[in-house]
Design a protein around this motif. Structure first.
Motif, PDB file in Angstrom:
ATOM      1  N   ARG A 165     -24.754  51.151   9.347  1.00 16.60           N
ATOM      2  CA  ARG A 165     -25.240  51.852   8.160  1.00 16.60           C
ATOM      3  C   ARG A 165     -24.545  53.191   7.934  1.00 16.60           C
ATOM      4  O   ARG A 165     -24.464  53.670   6.804  1.00 16.60           O
ATOM      5  CB  ARG A 165     -26.757  52.080   8.282  1.00 16.60           C
ATOM      6  CG  ARG A 165     -27.581  50.814   8.098  1.00 16.60           C
ATOM      7  CD  ARG A 165     -29.054  51.159   7.913  1.00 16.60           C
ATOM      8  NE  ARG A 165     -29.609  51.778   9.100  1.00 16.60           N
ATOM      9  CZ  ARG A 165     -30.250  51.127  10.062  1.00 16.60           C
ATOM     10  NH1 ARG A 165     -30.419  49.809   9.956  1.00 16.60           N
ATOM     11  NH2 ARG A 165     -30.732  51.746  11.111  1.00 16.60           N
ATOM     12  N   ALA A 166     -24.024  53.792   9.003  1.00 18.48           N
ATOM     13  CA  ALA A 166     -23.432  55.136   8.888  1.00 18.48           C
ATOM     14  C   ALA A 166     -21.967  55.114   8.478  1.00 18.48           C
ATOM     15  O   ALA A 166     -21.387  56.168   8.203  1.00 18.48           O
ATOM     16  CB  ALA A 166     -23.591  55.874  10.223  1.00 18.48           C
ATOM     17  N   LEU A 180     -14.529  41.911   9.307  1.00 14.70           N
ATOM     18  CA  LEU A 180     -14.168  41.956   7.893  1.00 14.70           C
ATOM     19  C   LEU A 180     -14.655  43.233   7.207  1.00 14.70           C
ATOM     20  O   LEU A 180     -14.454  43.401   6.007  1.00 14.70           O
ATOM     21  CB  LEU A 180     -14.751  40.745   7.165  1.00 14.70           C
ATOM     22  CG  LEU A 180     -14.145  39.380   7.534  1.00 14.70           C
ATOM     23  CD1 LEU A 180     -14.869  38.259   6.813  1.00 14.70           C
ATOM     24  CD2 LEU A 180     -12.660  39.351   7.206  1.00 14.70           C
ATOM     25  N   ALA A 181     -15.312  44.110   7.966  1.00 17.84           N
ATOM     26  CA  ALA A 181     -15.812  45.399   7.457  1.00 17.84           C
ATOM     27  C   ALA A 181     -16.745  45.233   6.267  1.00 17.84           C
ATOM     28  O   ALA A 181     -16.527  45.825   5.195  1.00 17.84           O
ATOM     29  CB  ALA A 181     -14.647  46.324   7.106  1.00 17.84           C
ATOM     30  N   PRO A 182     -17.822  44.441   6.401  1.00 14.30           N
ATOM     31  CA  PRO A 182     -18.777  44.316   5.292  1.00 14.30           C
ATOM     32  C   PRO A 182     -19.542  45.620   5.049  1.00 14.30           C
ATOM     33  O   PRO A 182     -20.113  45.799   3.976  1.00 14.30           O
ATOM     34  CB  PRO A 182     -19.731  43.213   5.777  1.00 14.30           C
ATOM     35  CG  PRO A 182     -19.681  43.322   7.271  1.00 14.30           C
ATOM     36  CD  PRO A 182     -18.259  43.692   7.596  1.00 14.30           C
ATOM     37  N   CYS A 183     -19.529  46.520   6.042  1.00 14.77           N
ATOM     38  CA  CYS A 183     -20.254  47.796   5.924  1.00 14.77           C
ATOM     39  C   CYS A 183     -19.737  48.645   4.775  1.00 14.77           C
ATOM     40  O   CYS A 183     -20.482  49.435   4.198  1.00 14.77           O
ATOM     41  CB  CYS A 183     -20.164  48.565   7.237  1.00 14.77           C
ATOM     42  SG  CYS A 183     -18.470  48.761   7.855  1.00 14.77           S
ATOM     43  N   LEU A 577     -20.192  62.519   5.344  1.00 12.71           N
ATOM     44  CA  LEU A 577     -19.085  62.783   6.266  1.00 12.71           C
ATOM     45  C   LEU A 577     -18.625  61.546   7.035  1.00 12.71           C
ATOM     46  O   LEU A 577     -17.612  61.596   7.723  1.00 12.71           O
ATOM     47  CB  LEU A 577     -19.472  63.907   7.231  1.00 12.71           C
ATOM     48  CG  LEU A 577     -19.762  65.269   6.568  1.00 12.71           C
ATOM     49  CD1 LEU A 577     -20.086  66.324   7.621  1.00 12.71           C
ATOM     50  CD2 LEU A 577     -18.575  65.733   5.735  1.00 12.71           C
ATOM     51  N   GLY A 578     -19.403  60.440   6.969  1.00 11.30           N
ATOM     52  CA  GLY A 578     -18.912  59.192   7.543  1.00 11.30           C
ATOM     53  C   GLY A 578     -19.274  58.937   8.987  1.00 11.30           C
ATOM     54  O   GLY A 578     -18.563  58.210   9.668  1.00 11.30           O
ATOM     55  N   GLY A 579     -20.334  59.520   9.470  1.00 11.09           N
ATOM     56  CA  GLY A 579     -20.759  59.242  10.839  1.00 11.09           C
ATOM     57  C   GLY A 579     -20.877  60.486  11.691  1.00 11.09           C
ATOM     58  O   GLY A 579     -20.402  61.573  11.318  1.00 11.09           O
ATOM     59  N   LEU A 580     -21.514  60.335  12.842  1.00  9.50           N
ATOM     60  CA  LEU A 580     -21.809  61.471  13.700  1.00  9.50           C
ATOM     61  C   LEU A 580     -20.543  62.131  14.249  1.00  9.50           C
ATOM     62  O   LEU A 580     -20.473  63.361  14.351  1.00  9.50           O
ATOM     63  CB  LEU A 580     -22.709  61.021  14.861  1.00  9.50           C
ATOM     64  CG  LEU A 580     -23.194  62.113  15.806  1.00  9.50           C
ATOM     65  CD1 LEU A 580     -24.008  63.161  15.067  1.00  9.50           C
ATOM     66  CD2 LEU A 580     -24.017  61.512  16.949  1.00  9.50           C
TER      67      LEU A 580
END
Length: 612
Positions: A165-166, A180-183, A577-580
């Motif tokens: 989710r992040a 396939l990077a569905p995120c 920012l795309g994640g921790l």
């Protein structure tokens, strides 16, 4: 009837007079009302009557019949129903004269979740997560090996939901062509669903069907001039064929369990070989509790029922089970197992070719496991007796426990308690205790809290050890002395295990509670080897628990601990920012550019990560 120790007489003639000839299950009770034996019968009257004949050959039956105070029966429609009910009663009552499978650990599975973009992952325990479960696998290593293979064959995500989710951009797995990077919507839902369907078929053992479908998709993509997509299917086909070639070397059996049986010196070993997708996936040894004089066929029947029809373990029955060579297959048992699986299950012992080799291998492994367990038991008995002599213990030592404390700079403190009896480690009684509310690094306070957690209710539960080892010197031992100071004769014998000056194995010293008298032991002393085993196991168990707790803390976002950053702001920061990791590396200016984040709060976040 007279009171006292006189055994209550069971009127078998009266009971048998009104007993039916129908199939069913019978239960035998002793004088205290405990179930001592559960059995099934095709004809209840004939089967129960056999226990009360004038001449009964088996010693086990003679002893058991003398303890019967009452009996009752449950009538069923068929013998197969009786078999299922018998297994249910055995699990419920655990009678002392029945064969009991003592393995209660659930097997690991691969789960394909029911998300919009399903995840492949490792699963063990209760099935609370919605999805499809594939397995069981003999151990965790087999699951991880399979997941690693699946990741190379099918680009489906294996990351946890928090990471998924992040994401705001594809991760390394996508660059390696393993997802396939569905995120981040790199692929369409149709493309992802297509790969999920192929992975599902592969996990169901339909390898050739997967290859045929991929061939069709590759040809269709070529006709549409979509050569990049066709190349991806081509590479998948090549990888699958390579996997097939590797597996086909080891045999031609698709799905098979093979059983070996070895008995000796009052111990029984059942060895399981798991054959899946044309290769030996793993093996496992079981040591069921078997009453004396129980015939081999009864041992195997009880084992198969408890092993395969367990509600909690969730084990899958294969299409075929190969029994030891001298065991006659039970048709009723095969019928019950077939009904449980909703597909035919074949039980056989007369086999040839690959199956015969597997059968021989299972038997060899059963003999080896039995010899190993007997040697281990003999060593434990010898060491326990040696410790008994060293401590001048008047009665046999039945239960020993040992405590250890583990932490990193006072953080994530965990106390472990391991339990040993005359047969070695009793892992079902192991316990870990999370220690909070103390000064970081105060091992004495941690030990005091751990002892309270373990023994505050021990008297009521009746599980007080004969000996309690404390891994540490006089300071740690003093905590145990203080705790048990008012227990009197009920207190266990307290012994501190202090390491030598160089902390090398073999230089340990035993410190007795009260007098603090030391008992040095030579390096080759059997009693010392036992104490080292107990102490090392306690240390290992504590370290493992501490590492798990520390890893869990590391997975927790440090943002949660920053004052002024609630759930909504945390989510906004992570999304922008795309994640921790990106948050940790961000400058103050970049943090302040996030909507809703002031300059002051950005500085607080920035310096919170720098102070870690």
């Amino acid at each position: 009837m007279t009171e006292g120790n006189t055994q209550k007489h069971f009127d078998s003639d009266s009971f048998l007079r009104h007993l039916t000839h129908q199939p069913g299950v019978y239960r035998m009770y002793d004088e205290s009302g405990d179930v001592i034996y559960v059995g099934k019968a095709k004809d209840l009257k004939k089967r129960v009557s056999s226990y009360f004949r004038d001449k009964v050959d088996r010693v086990k039956t003679q002893v058991m019949v003398k303890q019967i105070a009452s009996m009752d029966v449950t009538v069923t429609n068929t013998e197969a129903e009786a078999l299922i009910l018998e297994n249910s009663f055995i699990k419920k009552y655990r009678p002392r004269y029945n064969v009991l499978l003592r393995d209660d650990k659930s097997y690991p599975y691969i789960i394909l979740t029911a998300h919009q973009h399903p995840r492949l992952g490792f699963h063990r325990g209760a099935r609370r997560t919605k999805g499809e479960y594939f397995g069981p696998f003999p151990n965790g290593s087999a699951v991880r090996e399979s997941l690693n293979l699946l990741q190379k064959l099918f680009p489906i995500r294996q990351c946890d939901d928090t990471y998924y989710r992040a994401r705001t951009r594809p991760c390394l797995q996508h660059q390696l062509k393993r997802c396939l990077a569905p995120c981040v919507n790199v692929c369409t839902d149709e493309e992802y669903t297509e790969q999920v369907a192929l992975a599902r078929q592969f996990l169901q053992g339909k390898n050739q069907q997967v290859i045929d479908e991929l061939m069709s998709k590759m040809e269709q993509a070529s006709e549409n001039l979509d050569f990049e997509r066709a190349a991806r299917f081509r590479d998948q086909i090549a990888a699958l064929r390579k996997t097939q070639e590797r597996n086909s070397v080891t045999g031609s059996q698709q799905e098979l369990d093979v059983i070996g049986l070895a008995r000796g010196n009052g111990m029984t070993t059942v060895q399981m070989l798991f054959i899946r997708d044309n290769h030996l996936q793993g093996s496992r040894s079981y040591f069921p509790k078997v009453p004396t004089d129980t015939p081999d066929d009864e041992v195997l029947r009880a084992f198969l029922l408890q092993f395969y029809l367990s509600d909690t373990a969730g084990r899958k029955i294969p299409k075929e089970v190969v029994l030891p060579v001298d065991i006659q297959p039970d048709n009723v048992l095969a019928e019950v197992m077939s009904d449980a699986l909703s597909q035919p299950v074949k039980l056989q012992s007369k086999v040839r070719g690959d199956k015969r080799q597997y059968q021989s291998l299972a038997q060899k492994n059963a003999v080896n496991a039995l010899e190993s367990r007997l040697n281990q038991q003999s060593t434990m008995n010898r060491r326990t007796q040696a410790l008994q002599q060293v401590l001048d213990f008047g009665v046999p030592i039945q239960r020993m426990e040992c405590f250890d404390i583990s932490h990193t700079m006072g953080q994530q403190t965990v106390a472990s308690c391991v339990v040993f009896d005359q047969n070695g480690p009793k892992k079902s009684d192991y316990r870990r205790y999370n220690i909070t509310g103390i000064t970081p690094g105060d091992d004495y306070a941690a030990m005091s809290k751990a002892l309270a957690k373990r023994y505050d209710n021990a008297k009521e539960q009746g599980n007080i050890p004969d000996i309690l080892f404390i891994d540490g010197g006089k300071g740690q031992l003093a905590q145990a002395e203080n705790y048990f100071s008012d227990w009197g004769k009920e207190a266990p014998v307290l012994i501190g295990v202090a390491k030598g000056e160089s902390r090398k194995p073999g230089l340990e010293t035993l410190i007795m509670a009260g007098s603090h008298e030391t008992i040095p032991l030579s390096k080759d002393a059997s009693a010392l080897h036992l104490i080292q085993h107990i102490r090392d196991e306690s240390h290992r168990f504590a370290i493992t628990g501490h590492r798990q707790k520390r890893a869990k803390v590391k997975k927790t976002s440090t943002l949660e601990q920053i004052e002024g950053v609630g759930a909504r702001r945390r989510q906004t920061i992570l999304k922008n920012l795309g994640g921790l990791q990106e948050v940790k590396n961000a400058s103050i200016e970049k943090l302040a550019s996030v909507p809703g984040i002031s300059r002051a709060l950005a500085e607080k976040i920035y310096y919170s990560f720098r102070d870690e």
